[in-house]
Enzyme design. Sequence first.
Site, PDB file in Angstrom:
ATOM      1  N   ARG B  50      46.863  -3.528  34.648  1.00  0.00           N
ATOM      2  CA  ARG B  50      46.781  -3.981  36.032  1.00  0.00           C
ATOM      3  C   ARG B  50      47.310  -5.407  36.126  1.00  0.00           C
ATOM      4  NH1 ARG B  50      40.529  -3.272  36.569  1.00  0.00           N
ATOM      5  NH2 ARG B  50      40.566  -2.562  34.402  1.00  0.00           N
ATOM      6  N   ASP B  52      46.832  -8.753  38.736  1.00  0.00           N
ATOM      7  CA  ASP B  52      45.989  -9.218  39.841  1.00  0.00           C
ATOM      8  C   ASP B  52      46.811  -9.459  41.107  1.00  0.00           C
ATOM      9  OD1 ASP B  52      43.589  -9.270  38.412  1.00  0.00           O
ATOM     10  OD2 ASP B  52      44.054 -11.251  37.584  1.00  0.00           O
ATOM     11  N   ARG B 230      46.193 -16.708  32.485  1.00  0.00           N
ATOM     12  CA  ARG B 230      45.905 -17.753  33.481  1.00  0.00           C
ATOM     13  C   ARG B 230      44.860 -18.737  32.968  1.00  0.00           C
ATOM     14  NH1 ARG B 230      44.555 -14.250  38.593  1.00  0.00           N
ATOM     15  NH2 ARG B 230      44.020 -16.306  39.434  1.00  0.00           N
TER      16      ARG B 230
END
Lengths: 277, 277
Positions: B50, B52, B230
């Site tokens: 996935r 974000d 991140r």
Amino acid sequence: MTLWKATISYDGTPFHGWQVQPGRHTVQGTLAAALQRISGEIVLPQGSGRTDAGVHALGQVASFELTAPIPAPNLHHALNRALPPSIRLLSLEAAPPRFHARHSAVRKTYEYRIVPRISAAETICSPMLAPYVWACPYRLDVGAMSEAAAHVLGTHDFTSFAAVDPDESCRTARESEPQEGEQGRLNRKGSCLPTPNIRTVLASEWTLHADEPLLRYRVTGSGFLHHMVRNLVGTFVEIGVGRLRASEMPSILAARDRRTAGPTAPARGLFLVEVDY
Amino acid sequence: MTLWKATISYDGTPFHGWQVQPGRHTVQGTLAAALQRISGEIVLPQGSGRTDAGVHALGQVASFELTAPIPAPNLHHALNRALPPSIRLLSLEAAPPRFHARHSAVRKTYEYRIVPRISAAETICSPMLAPYVWACPYRLDVGAMSEAAAHVLGTHDFTSFAAVDPDESCRTARESEPQEGEQGRLNRKGSCLPTPNIRTVLASEWTLHADEPLLRYRVTGSGFLHHMVRNLVGTFVEIGVGRLRASEMPSILAARDRRTAGPTAPARGLFLVEVDY
């Protein structure tokens, strides 16, 4: 009272163009709202010219007057905080007396960006580039397009490349703000004169850099008619594809008839690069 | 029945991430809708992982099965016609039997892009770049950030860089799909085991090109925890600013405590670059 000159970059994608319109999200309206929020004053910043919906700016210039005595760095900072990331003030300075972003402009430069079809396979335009280019489905003869671009250098009547608004060309000239580089269009009684669509083009060139997939057209001129750059690009692409020849450019100019030139290239590939004063 | 492997690029800005969610605009959902429109079949394409909301992809990989016997070039072309310009299929090929975009992946590469503050003046981020970078308000010591980046090379427990969902880490592990590179997390009774957040980083490097204003972090690994890239970038920036030292990286890793590392960098600077099989 301070007269300000702001140099502005914007991503035209989310806006209905530069010019303020009721109920529409525009660059001029967004800037006016930010100015009001900061200074409490209602001012409408004047741009060097309107840009259409979807057209971008790397160096649009706007002028406006404020009564509030705000130091330039503070106003600059406050405006960038108040504006969305899609509009940035690149610089802000006190302007000389009687400066006007549109009337004082002597030269403007636009760039048009195309992702050309390079191989037999279809062009797949990067999603990150898509809002800023025309992903052109054709293979283009850049040599022919360069030859065509040279034909518009100098002073010409660009009627063949001006936006046509059937039955409205007169009303438009009378009722709305003047086209760029155009002054004193009307006689005293407001009757409609034939539009002098004469402009001077100082630079007109296609470039293709080896290290990027972009074909760029740069054009500098004394002023531009509405849709003139996009209509020039649409015509150059017709020449690049082979549907028109570069040698036909002089007769297209001479015809002063929009129907002789090519179609209007999409707005999203166009950037207002610079305005000189 | 054909098993397909599609390599996909997308601009994450308009999407609520990859994964399909009721009533939300997602990449997976948009792709599924395009597949249904073309083939009439209801399939949910599986991504390599996935991404974000706001995260972009230059080379996401998805796998899906279709019964309709559509030749690859036709399906490729039809999908790009059916998809918005913000999603592009870069390539499409028949996959080997039992290929699965997530389970078959052996390596992934991400890039994070920062527009650093260069001078004493504030960073003004181009509106055209803003959705694709972190316009970082700090001046950064790239040497220290590079030193820090080298510390994560090799196999480590990355718990300090994993997203923390207080009181939810157990539920998340039990109820949702497994994290990348993670298999057999749970015992038979579904009780919550301590999460083994061990991953191998094969490349980890900051680069700054002289000809562009971008500072780029590239990281390749066997798999990544949620928010891992991140959180690494947020920590490297703390080091670049001088609030943490590069030499503290080993103890941050050893702490296995999210609170010892830096904040999570904004989604918009992150690109999934490549997935290897």
